[in-house]
Design an enzyme around this catalytic site. Sequence first.
Site, PDB file in Angstrom:
ATOM      1  N   HIS A 118      40.028  48.868  33.806  1.00  0.00           N
ATOM      2  CA  HIS A 118      40.802  48.132  32.811  1.00  0.00           C
ATOM      3  C   HIS A 118      42.272  47.987  33.235  1.00  0.00           C
ATOM      4  O   HIS A 118      42.820  46.889  33.201  1.00  0.00           O
ATOM      5  CB  HIS A 118      40.703  48.842  31.467  1.00  0.00           C
ATOM      6  CG  HIS A 118      41.447  48.168  30.359  1.00  0.00           C
ATOM      7  ND1 HIS A 118      41.204  46.857  29.987  1.00  0.00           N
ATOM      8  CD2 HIS A 118      42.442  48.607  29.555  1.00  0.00           C
ATOM      9  CE1 HIS A 118      42.006  46.527  28.989  1.00  0.00           C
ATOM     10  NE2 HIS A 118      42.774  47.576  28.721  1.00  0.00           N
TER      11      HIS A 118
ATOM     12  N   SER B  88      46.453  44.398  28.295  1.00  0.00           N
ATOM     13  CA  SER B  88      45.813  45.168  27.227  1.00  0.00           C
ATOM     14  C   SER B  88      46.483  45.024  25.858  1.00  0.00           C
ATOM     15  O   SER B  88      46.591  43.935  25.314  1.00  0.00           O
ATOM     16  CB  SER B  88      45.741  46.634  27.671  1.00  0.00           C
ATOM     17  OG  SER B  88      44.880  47.383  26.857  1.00  0.00           O
TER      18      SER B  88
ATOM     19  N   ASP C 142      35.954  46.724  34.429  1.00  0.00           N
ATOM     20  CA  ASP C 142      36.280  46.634  32.997  1.00  0.00           C
ATOM     21  C   ASP C 142      35.170  45.827  32.325  1.00  0.00           C
ATOM     22  O   ASP C 142      35.150  44.601  32.396  1.00  0.00           O
ATOM     23  CB  ASP C 142      37.635  45.964  32.813  1.00  0.00           C
ATOM     24  CG  ASP C 142      38.107  45.983  31.372  1.00  0.00           C
ATOM     25  OD1 ASP C 142      37.329  46.389  30.485  1.00  0.00           O
ATOM     26  OD2 ASP C 142      39.258  45.579  31.118  1.00  0.00           O
TER      27      ASP C 142
END
Length: 276
Positions: A254, A176, A227
């Site tokens: 995610h 991320s 995600d």
Amino acid sequence: MVAGMFGCWFRVGGVRPAVAGLVLSVGPTVVQTSMSRSQIALLGLVLLLILLLYVGLPGPPEQTSWLWGDPNVTILAGLTPGNSPVFYREVLPLHRARRVEVVLLHGKAFNSHTWEQLGTLQLLAQRGYRAVALDLPGFGNSAPSKEASTEAGRAELLARVLRDLEVQNAVLVSPSLSGLYALPFLMRDHHQLHGFVPIAPASTQNYTQEQFWAVKTPTLILYGELDRILARESLQQLGHLPNHSVVKLHGAGHACYLHKPEDFHLVLLAFLDHLP
């Protein structure tokens, strides 16, 4: 003890018919206790209270199925030297050290402690890997840094941390937000990396197809099936890396390494174990 509390008497083998009593069987011996009804009621209340206290006591903590690794592994911690120090957690291999060393970054809602809680640091140490988890500037125990405000600054900061910690043959795990650090470093210093594990990293759209083509680092692209946004966007760009494989973790979002930690660990270890 009970006799002292309630003034009852104990008699082995005899019966006192004149007084109502409570008969308790203790092994082969019958013990008759002589009590009034109020004493019997009070004894019942005390026993009930003891039972309720016992039932209400907390049991042993449940073991979470996702916590892998030896809880007895020693986790070292410290700050890198110089300006803009970065906090890190580190484990050393418990057995014969493998060639590569793993550097774990983190997403926006996490820090280096996540990898300890998940058991990733402990597991890597068990499997013979040195592993270092970083708190990015402004997260966890790392203070904000002016360097982090530019792409070049973030790449240099990460490069300096790896030098300060003497990380050799690094495999960079980047979920991320940490893509803001990992991707500029990858584009600039990919020859220093032995492997790259992006997990739906941010900022992939900042680089061209040609820039990705130039990176020869072995890459494991990981993402969660659920995600729908960042994973798809990053996968499209990361697919231009010439030496990559892709793994989708089913039923994960995610932060797929949190949602499916056992699957994540298996896939990560398989990738690490097969690096040249």
